[in-house]
Design a protein around this motif. Sequence first.
Motif, PDB file in Angstrom:
ATOM      1  N   GLN A  66      42.327  41.626  39.594  1.00 13.41           N
ATOM      2  CA  GLN A  66      42.141  41.337  38.181  1.00 13.41           C
ATOM      3  C   GLN A  66      42.099  42.604  37.346  1.00 13.41           C
ATOM      4  O   GLN A  66      42.655  42.647  36.240  1.00 13.41           O
ATOM      5  CB  GLN A  66      40.853  40.516  37.979  1.00 13.41           C
ATOM      6  CG  GLN A  66      40.893  39.109  38.532  1.00 13.41           C
ATOM      7  CD  GLN A  66      41.970  38.257  37.898  1.00 13.41           C
ATOM      8  OE1 GLN A  66      42.153  38.274  36.678  1.00 13.41           O
ATOM      9  NE2 GLN A  66      42.713  37.532  38.717  1.00 13.41           N
ATOM     10  N   CYS A  67      41.447  43.652  37.873  1.00 17.29           N
ATOM     11  CA  CYS A  67      41.393  44.923  37.146  1.00 17.29           C
ATOM     12  C   CYS A  67      42.783  45.561  37.043  1.00 17.29           C
ATOM     13  O   CYS A  67      43.134  46.175  36.028  1.00 17.29           O
ATOM     14  CB  CYS A  67      40.420  45.883  37.822  1.00 17.29           C
ATOM     15  SG  CYS A  67      38.693  45.378  37.712  1.00 17.29           S
ATOM     16  N   ASN A  70      44.874  43.375  34.637  1.00 14.08           N
ATOM     17  CA  ASN A  70      44.371  43.326  33.269  1.00 14.08           C
ATOM     18  C   ASN A  70      43.303  44.400  33.068  1.00 14.08           C
ATOM     19  O   ASN A  70      42.116  44.084  32.922  1.00 14.08           O
ATOM     20  CB  ASN A  70      43.797  41.937  32.978  1.00 14.08           C
ATOM     21  CG  ASN A  70      43.463  41.736  31.521  1.00 14.08           C
ATOM     22  OD1 ASN A  70      43.730  42.592  30.679  1.00 14.08           O
ATOM     23  ND2 ASN A  70      42.853  40.597  31.213  1.00 14.08           N
ATOM     24  N   MET A  73      40.670  44.012  30.421  1.00 16.73           N
ATOM     25  CA  MET A  73      39.475  43.205  30.694  1.00 16.73           C
ATOM     26  C   MET A  73      38.340  44.094  31.188  1.00 16.73           C
ATOM     27  O   MET A  73      37.185  43.968  30.749  1.00 16.73           O
ATOM     28  CB  MET A  73      39.788  42.140  31.740  1.00 16.73           C
ATOM     29  CG  MET A  73      38.591  41.320  32.188  1.00 16.73           C
ATOM     30  SD  MET A  73      38.799  40.601  33.821  1.00 16.73           S
ATOM     31  CE  MET A  73      38.818  42.058  34.860  1.00 16.73           C
ATOM     32  N   THR A  76      36.895  46.027  28.397  1.00 16.01           N
ATOM     33  CA  THR A  76      36.008  45.214  27.563  1.00 16.01           C
ATOM     34  C   THR A  76      34.633  45.058  28.225  1.00 16.01           C
ATOM     35  O   THR A  76      33.590  45.182  27.565  1.00 16.01           O
ATOM     36  CB  THR A  76      36.627  43.823  27.331  1.00 16.01           C
ATOM     37  OG1 THR A  76      37.880  43.965  26.676  1.00 16.01           O
ATOM     38  CG2 THR A  76      35.715  42.954  26.478  1.00 16.01           C
ATOM     39  N   LEU A  77      34.612  44.798  29.513  1.00 19.59           N
ATOM     40  CA  LEU A  77      33.343  44.653  30.233  1.00 19.59           C
ATOM     41  C   LEU A  77      32.524  45.926  30.168  1.00 19.59           C
ATOM     42  O   LEU A  77      31.293  45.898  30.034  1.00 19.59           O
ATOM     43  CB  LEU A  77      33.609  44.266  31.691  1.00 19.59           C
ATOM     44  CG  LEU A  77      34.193  42.871  31.937  1.00 19.59           C
ATOM     45  CD1 LEU A  77      34.547  42.691  33.412  1.00 19.59           C
ATOM     46  CD2 LEU A  77      33.217  41.780  31.504  1.00 19.59           C
ATOM     47  N   GLN A 115      41.853  32.890  31.684  1.00 20.62           N
ATOM     48  CA  GLN A 115      41.541  34.286  31.386  1.00 20.62           C
ATOM     49  C   GLN A 115      40.039  34.474  31.187  1.00 20.62           C
ATOM     50  O   GLN A 115      39.459  35.463  31.644  1.00 20.62           O
ATOM     51  CB  GLN A 115      42.319  34.726  30.151  1.00 20.62           C
ATOM     52  CG  GLN A 115      43.821  34.854  30.398  1.00 20.62           C
ATOM     53  CD  GLN A 115      44.594  35.209  29.143  1.00 20.62           C
ATOM     54  OE1 GLN A 115      44.032  35.278  28.040  1.00 20.62           O
ATOM     55  NE2 GLN A 115      45.904  35.443  29.299  1.00 20.62           N
ATOM     56  N   ARG A 119      37.576  36.802  33.700  1.00 18.44           N
ATOM     57  CA  ARG A 119      36.695  37.864  33.190  1.00 18.44           C
ATOM     58  C   ARG A 119      35.258  37.631  33.676  1.00 18.44           C
ATOM     59  O   ARG A 119      34.594  38.551  34.148  1.00 18.44           O
ATOM     60  CB  ARG A 119      36.725  37.897  31.666  1.00 18.44           C
ATOM     61  CG  ARG A 119      35.710  38.904  31.100  1.00 18.44           C
ATOM     62  CD  ARG A 119      35.477  38.727  29.614  1.00 18.44           C
ATOM     63  NE  ARG A 119      36.639  39.114  28.829  1.00 18.44           N
ATOM     64  CZ  ARG A 119      36.632  39.141  27.488  1.00 18.44           C
ATOM     65  NH1 ARG A 119      35.542  38.807  26.819  1.00 18.44           N
ATOM     66  NH2 ARG A 119      37.719  39.500  26.830  1.00 18.44           N
ATOM     67  N   CYS A 122      34.783  38.326  37.447  1.00 21.48           N
ATOM     68  CA  CYS A 122      34.683  39.755  37.751  1.00 21.48           C
ATOM     69  C   CYS A 122      33.292  40.290  37.396  1.00 21.48           C
ATOM     70  O   CYS A 122      32.696  41.062  38.156  1.00 21.48           O
ATOM     71  CB  CYS A 122      35.756  40.530  36.986  1.00 21.48           C
ATOM     72  SG  CYS A 122      37.422  40.310  37.643  1.00 21.48           S
ATOM     73  N   ARG A 123      32.780  39.875  36.245  1.00 25.75           N
ATOM     74  CA  ARG A 123      31.433  40.299  35.846  1.00 25.75           C
ATOM     75  C   ARG A 123      30.386  39.812  36.843  1.00 25.75           C
ATOM     76  O   ARG A 123      29.496  40.570  37.258  1.00 25.75           O
ATOM     77  CB  ARG A 123      31.135  39.738  34.446  1.00 25.75           C
ATOM     78  CG  ARG A 123      29.767  40.107  33.893  1.00 25.75           C
ATOM     79  CD  ARG A 123      29.526  39.419  32.560  1.00 25.75           C
ATOM     80  NE  ARG A 123      29.487  37.974  32.700  1.00 25.75           N
ATOM     81  CZ  ARG A 123      28.423  37.298  33.130  1.00 25.75           C
ATOM     82  NH1 ARG A 123      27.313  37.951  33.465  1.00 25.75           N
ATOM     83  NH2 ARG A 123      28.464  35.995  33.221  1.00 25.75           N
TER      84      ARG A 123
END
Length: 972
Positions: A66-67, A70, A73, A76-77, A115, A119, A122-123
């Motif tokens: 994912q990283c 994107n 993303m 943003t985190l 999406q 996100r 992942c967090r």
Amino acid sequence: MDQLSLDFLPVELAEQLASHWTSIRLAAEEQGLALDAAIQLRAVEQGELGKQLAMAMVGSEFFIDQCRRNPAMLMTLLQRDLLHRKVNAVELRGSLAKFLAEVEDFDQLCRAIRQFRNRQMCRIIFRDFNRLASMQDTTAELSALADCCIDLSLQWLYQRQCADMGTPVNEAGMPQRMVVVGMGKLGAGELNLSSDIDLIFAFPERGQTRGGKKEIDNQTFFLKLGQQLIKALDQHTADGFVFRVDMRLRPWGQSGALALNFDAFEAYYRDHGREWERYAMIKARIVAGDMLNGEQLMGMLRPFVYRKYVDYSVIDALRSMKQMITREVARRGLNNDVKLGSGGIREIEFIAQVFQLIRGGRDVELQDRRLLRNLKLLKEYEYLPAEAVDELDAAYRFLRNSEHVIQGYQDKQTQALPMEEIHRLRHAVVMGFSDWQSYSEALDIHRSAVAMHFKYLIADPDEDQQNDEVGKEWGDIWLGIAEQQQAVEWLHRHGFDEVDDAWRQLCLLRDSKRVQMMQEAGRKRLDAFMPRLLAAVSEQENASALLLRMIPFVEAVLRRSAYMVLLMENPQALEQLVILCAASRWIAKQLADRPALLDELLNVESLYTVPDKQTLADELRTQLLRLPEDDLEGQMDVLRYFRSAHVLHVMASEVTGRLPLMKVSDYLTFIAEVILQQVIDLAWAAMTLKHGRPQRQGGGACDPGFIIVGYGKLGGLEMGHASDLDLVFLHDGDIMADTDGDKPISGQVFFTRLGQKIIHFLTTTTTQGELYEVDMRLRPSGNSGLLVSSLAAFERYEKNDAWTWEHQALVRSRAVAGDQQLMARFESLRRELLCQSRDPAKLRSEVTAMRHKMSEHLLPKGAKDHSTEVFHLKHGSGGIVDIEFMVQFAVLALAHRHNELAEWSDNIRILETLSQSQLLFGDKTEAIAEAYKAYRASSHRLAVQQRENTVSTDQYVEERKLVTDMWQQYLS
């Protein structure tokens, strides 16, 4: 690589991670993102950020992918610092709402929610793998994520479909919305990192759509809506998926309708629901759609899940389910599975849910969906040893964390431990171990503990026993396989004296219509239970008589065969059942009338332990606090079961010689007092909630300014097992002043209704029977008087209008529950009234007249004739009532000079006071007291065996002569 600390990693993992990190940086650079700068900035603030990012990437290829796909993303985190704090359900919902604000078509909806999901995943993975979130935090956030994705997607789809097909309405024209029921871990708020979500769709009522291009029925509308929702969540696109959706738990499974109305739902579970569906429904929760109507649906289904009685039949069903799973584990080689393998998560869930299904109908706190909360309750209620619960709690956390590491690696729904060395090393490191060996040893310790506790609870009690010839012989006798002569001989050899009668009763039971009409499952339980019962009965003296005594119990549980399962699952309980029924007809009848009391036989230590009054009060208060304040039926059932259970404890202790007569009466009295106090509290709360509080004379609110006075056996601390309650209600309110609530009523009306509500609590028959019979005839002016009097009015009546027999009754009176200050004032008034000076001759005449009247009306005809061969212990000449009347005469005649006689309400202590002061009966006082104890002990024994209160005239000859002599001397 300065921003990532890799020193803590084994070399082989560090090398892999370096390659992955390079690819992420390159992807960020291609998009013009200064990822290193963002990490450097946060590293200064967060300290360990580089190491934490490394841990997340070591544990999760999904996170890396994912990283890499994107990097914005990840930026943003980092920039919003979302990696180091919790995000609650409200914030998640608000964030997703922003994602969906610009959505115009179905494809955009799918892209937006995927999406958003990626996100958040992942967090959550970052926080979980770095132990920045507890296991419960992780599962709660994942569940909240699922809830908002389902609900907001459903809202968008519903509005779009209504615009196209019209709005579904019921026959009254009210709009209908879908209800989404979350099952399994979603329902419990315990979702995994890569769980599927088990859903069921429902809608309130049948009807048609209105306002669309073409009207369709509600069933079709919600079917199409459900299909669209599943597609929005489950379909794999370039952005992945949101959640895998499993609909197989709906009624009729894969062959059933995708959405059903509430009536169809209720009918299905009422008529076709299976045990495994009860198990599944424990965790059901409304997660999306029409939440208000959804709770109505849950209320409709609750009786299916939770039985009112203690339901041990679920153990056998869960045992069968576990056996099926075990076979599947073996077939598919899943022993390496942290969920399904031996000692895995599923076994811990089974342990907790066994108790939920067995006891959740009665202990409503056990209806909580959260597993760790239920384990805590099992420890608090002492259903499981504290050490066992602690081990299960620790194992569950360890296994769920392991499961998250397994699933977070590639976002796959699997619980299988890794097999390749590099993946084992990765798994161990994320779990906080230096190598696989250390992790594996810790895992084995937890799984062994779980497997041991699971086997103890779920294992078949017969699986380690040989099917010996004795057991087979009892089975052949019950089933009628053995010939009559063979059966009779066997019964005779095994302690049955009246063999022919025992054999006949067995045959009548086996061939009865009720047995023949039993369903197959119940009949199998009966056929398994009866040989065990016969074998246990044969161990007791007078086995034939005991069998006849126990047949009503067997008949009582034919339709509730779960109780047979309870006894088969707990051989010790069966042993206690037989022992107690052999000792007491009364116990046998109580257990036949209330089989739920079998639960009290499970713990022998507590069965023969009688708590003190404070412990009784605390226990009852705790049980009532578990119920909603407005659950009147539940409160009444709790009161009735509490009384029956503790009376059983007293009786068990009495018939086995563990408790002497005086203590028996004390404890039976304590039970009544504790119940009366709680009934006052419940009735007072209900009345004041509706009308406010009544006012005292002179101002100020009553709180409560109300007491219950006990007379007779309750007042004299001489309660028996079948005693009713002689009660008088008194208050200290202003009968003319209105209450201070929104619906005011006069004080007189308030206290009258309060008294009526108390009587209703005590006397109404529920599924648990009646609490007590209540006699209010001793109140001022008897049945023609007010139900509730003020203390002042009571004082006036007693001083000016009461008959001598009413003052006699006052001797055996006590304030037993209610306002402490008013109770003290009553006791002071009682002493004052008893200590009044009276004319001895007039008093003697009135006491003897009342005694003669009682004898005429209450002494059984067969005991009136002096030539009869029976002596009535209570009403016969020289019996209990004669002693009571002499004691009452002594108090009323002498208390004005000897105030200490008015201190007590029980006959024994009054006699002790008379003895100490050498009053009235002289040196005969102690002998009278011993005669009184002997009579009462004999009465108790007869009551236990449900026999008449009479003995032959050759018994208690000296005691009767003593009492009659004293009567002649002082009252004739």
